[in-house]
Enzyme design. Structure first.
Site, PDB file in Angstrom:
ATOM      1  N   ASP A 232       0.968  -1.227   0.137  1.00 55.03           N
ATOM      2  CA  ASP A 232       0.049  -0.073  -0.014  1.00 55.03           C
ATOM      3  C   ASP A 232       0.733   1.199   0.006  1.00 55.03           C
ATOM      4  O   ASP A 232       2.278   1.105   0.290  1.00 55.03           O
ATOM      5  CB  ASP A 232      -0.981  -0.025   1.142  1.00 55.03           C
TER       6      ASP A 232
HETATM    7  C1  GLC Z   1      -4.315   4.314  -0.355  1.00 50.31           C
HETATM    8  C2  GLC Z   1      -5.181   3.287   0.059  1.00 50.31           C
HETATM    9  C3  GLC Z   1      -5.204   2.090  -1.117  1.00 50.31           C
HETATM   10  C4  GLC Z   1      -4.885   3.019  -2.450  1.00 50.31           C
HETATM   11  C5  GLC Z   1      -3.437   3.425  -2.319  1.00 50.31           C
HETATM   12  C6  GLC Z   1      -3.301   4.222  -3.769  1.00 50.31           C
HETATM   13  O1  GLC Z   1      -3.721   4.721   1.148  1.00 50.31           O
HETATM   14  O2  GLC Z   1      -5.024   2.354   1.286  1.00 50.31           O
HETATM   15  O3  GLC Z   1      -6.367   1.685  -1.090  1.00 50.31           O
HETATM   16  O4  GLC Z   1      -5.207   2.144  -3.563  1.00 50.31           O
HETATM   17  O5  GLC Z   1      -3.266   4.086  -1.123  1.00 50.31           O
HETATM   18  O6  GLC Z   1      -3.744   5.543  -3.481  1.00 50.31           O
END
Ligand code: GLC
Length: 659
Positions: A232
């Site tokens: 993430d």
């Molecule tokens: C965010 C979210 C994830 C997302 C990623 C990119 O913090 O937790 O679901 O796809 O970062 O934006």
């Protein structure tokens, strides 16, 4: 041309050639992203970059800087219980991702709804792993049919936003597999997803990105996942280079934090990691770069903001709207001149704004609000004073503000903002013909005002065409057929995670003491009356199930039972019903829920039409996770099948014997 570019060569040869062509420094480069949404290009080898974009509701603005089709949120899609729609929206989103020149969509989000206060409840499917997996699999299939990679997230047990970067979810083995990993496992085994996203939080002591048990042991070794794992965004912040490499993290997003050249070199020098391991992790990612056509010069351009996509967005909203209460007031007459007063915080609220609700925010070219949806109806005369109106419609609910339905923050209460509740009560005083339409992402407590209101509709966040969908339900152009994918409790203390501060929100740790008793499993087990049960949804017509036959009553674990239901629409308007099948193990060696969803089917019927509905049920879905063998087990003996139109409206019971 390098042989990895040669599409006529065998995939594995291309992958091996790719990695063997790289210098060590180039390998390091590929292990982390750049410019927020991309892998790094390797110009010497003419290796392009691979691009990603959020999210579960369509191509998010912040990852494309484009206005795109804003589909209804995942909770609305789940409420349709319509697998074909799930596949169609996967195809449509794949086309939109391609149209913005990306290769991976960071979706679906499949975390289980453990607490109704989770800020991202709107982004996930359900409290039930069976419904989650049965709706997520067709979505993944549709998406990847466009050669766009799915990214199954957030692996695993990212069930709250409170302290999401640091919280340590303490979950026993059986609960972890039976509830929180079950959908991930089934999606891997049946749809071959091309990527996974490791979560921020810890699971039993290790952050998602450096959790060897979750990634290497379970995802790679047990489930034979052959895609790649990305982090993430910034989720590697509290992890180590060695930890993530040895756990199995192929790609650190959005940029280099722990996969720095010097950290990797010293880990290699100290034999904490090996170059073979780095090669293995890169091969996983290169395979997906090839599948998503990163190397192809000419690829299909994709399509976005098409009329077809908007129609689909509206169809999902129409099928996902749940009629929760109706004392004969709905549908409103769609031809007679009606004086209507409209109130409520979401009457003309546009939800599609930059990062509104977090990473899933899509900004559409336009958004049909509820007011717009009503406004196009010429037979309606809007009046100010509820006392002068034939009907009052209150479009209320939540929005994506802080501590409402938003990533990064959990809700602080289950009920509506006090001033909205007060307004509802005052309005009902002025005019008893008051209809409440909820526009929000999860359960709402309604004890203060529900009895005063003759009709309540749950419309979720219905996307850019939502205003038309809501109006069509209100005026009976369509008959609502949505069913709740999540229990609506009467009050938050009735909810299984909310028995103790350390079961929610926790502090450093959060204890999943309720075990497998999540959602309706808990309400059934402890005999707690919900406000509206899992699987519940009313209709403008009535369905009658007259017979229920099984094609066999004695089965083995590998078999499938077909349940045949005679169902008739005995009302005056066409409609659709979702027939649900729940199972309970009559004599189990372990404690088990009273009901577990193991099958469902949605059927549309014209007035007076009768059909035979066949619902296949796989005996392997009767399994529980047996910690003595660290695997699934279906015990032999009697099982009770309960068939009905919600988890608490059972029409038939059948006993079968598993040998
Ligand atoms: C965010 C979210 C994830 C997302 C990623 C990119 O913090 O937790 O679901 O796809 O970062 O934006």
């Amino acid at each position: 041309m390098y042989s990895f570019e040669n599409e006529r060569l065998d995939l594995n040869m291309r992958i091996n050639d790719f990695v063997e062509s790289l210098t060590l420094k180039e390998k390091f480069k590929l292990l982390s992203g750049t410019r927020y949404w991309w892998t790094k290009p390797i110009r010497r080898l003419r290796i392009p970059r691979m691009g990603m974009s959020d999210g579960p509701n369509g191509v998010a603005y912040h990852s494309s800087f484009r206005k795109n089709t804003q589909f209804p949120v995942t909770k609305c899609l789940a409420s349709t219980w319509d697998k074909q729609l799930a596949e169609r929206v996967g195809v449509a989103m794949g086309e939109e991702v391609r149209a913005v020149n990306k290769h991976i969509l960071l979706a679906p989000g499949i975390n289980i709804d453990r607490t109704p206060l989770n800020g991202r409840t709107f982004e996930y499917f359900s409290e039930d792993p069976f419904l989650t997996k049965e709706m997520a699999k067709p979505f993944v299939k549709g998406l990847q049919s466009q050669n766009i990679g799915a990214c199954i997230k957030h692996y695993a047990a990212n069930n709250q936003e409170f302290k999401r970067y640091t919280i340590n979810a303490l979950i026993d083995e059986r609960t972890l597999h039976e509830i929180y990993l079950r959908s991930f496992e089934d999606i891997v085994k049946n749809t071959n997803p091309w990527s996974f996203m490791a979560c921020y939080n810890k699971v039993n002591g290790f952050h998602g990105c450096e959790n060897p048990h979750l990634i290497q042991d379970i995802l790679f070794n047990k489930w034979k996942f052959d895609g790649f794992v990305m982090s993430d965004w910034f989720a590697t912040r509290f992890t180590s280079t060695t930890g993530c490499i040895n756990a199995g993290l192929s790609l650190e997003m959005p940029r280099t934090i722990i996969y720095k050249k010097k950290s990797l070199l010293s880990a290699l020098d100290e034999n904490q990691i090996t170059e073979e391991r780095i090669d293995e992790l890169l091969k996983r990612m290169v395979k997906i770069m090839i599948k998503t056509e990163v190397f192809k010069k000419k690829i299909a351009r994709g399509r976005r903001n098409t009329e077809e996509h908007r129609q689909l967005a509206q169809k999902i909203a129409e099928e996902g709207i749940v009629l929760l209460k109706n004392e004969g007031i709905l549908p409103l007459n769609s031809s007679k001149e009606l004086k209507i007063a409209i109130k409520g915080r979401n009457t003309n609220k546009k939800m599609g704004k930059f990062n509104y609700g977090g990473s899933s925010a899509v900004i559409p070219p336009f958004e049909i609000t509820p007011l717009n949806g009503i406004g196009v109806r010429t037979h309606i005369k809007l009046v100010k004073d509820p006392k002068e109106a034939d009907y009052v419609i209150i479009f209320t609910g939540l929005n994506h503000g802080k501590h409402e339905d938003a990533e990064g923050f959990d809700r602080l209460q289950l009920h509506l903002p006090e001033e909205e509740e007060k307004m509802i009560m005052e309005t009902c005083e002025k005019n008893p013909n008051t209809i409440v339409v909820l526009i929000n992402g999860g359960p709402i407590a309604m004890e203060k005002w529900l009895n005063a209101v003759p009709a309540v509709i749950e419309a979720w966040y219905p996307g850019m065409m939502g205003g038309h969908a809501i109006a069509k339900v209100l005026f009976g152009d369509i008959n609502p057929s949505g069913k709740l994918p999540i229990t609506f409790p009467k009050k938050i203390d009735d909810s299984p995670a909310h028995t103790n501060p350390d079961t929610y929100p926790g502090d450093k740790q959060v204890h999943y003491r309720e075990g497998i008793y999540v959602g309706y499993r808990y309400f059934d087990k402890f005999n707690i009356e919900p406000l509206f049960p899992f699987g519940f949804g009313l209709s403008y017509t009535t369905f009658e199930m007259s017979t229920c036959e099984l094609d066999k009553e004695i089965v083995t674990r590998e078999e499938i039972i077909t349940i045949k239901i005679n169902i008739k629409n005995i009302g005056m308007v066409s409609g659709a019903e979702v027939v649900q099948v729940y199972v309970s193990d009559v004599e189990s060696s372990v404690d088990r829920p009273q009901n577990e969803l193991v099958g469902f089917a949605k059927i549309s019927l014209q007035p007076q039409e009768e059909k035979v509905l066949c619902i296949p049920v796989r005996i392997e879905d009767f399994a529980f996770w047996d910690v003595s063998i660290h695997d699934w087990k279906v015990e032999s003996g009697e099982y009770r099948l309960r068939i009905g139109s919600s988890s608490r409206s059972i029409i038939f019971e059948k006993i079968i014997m598993v040998e």
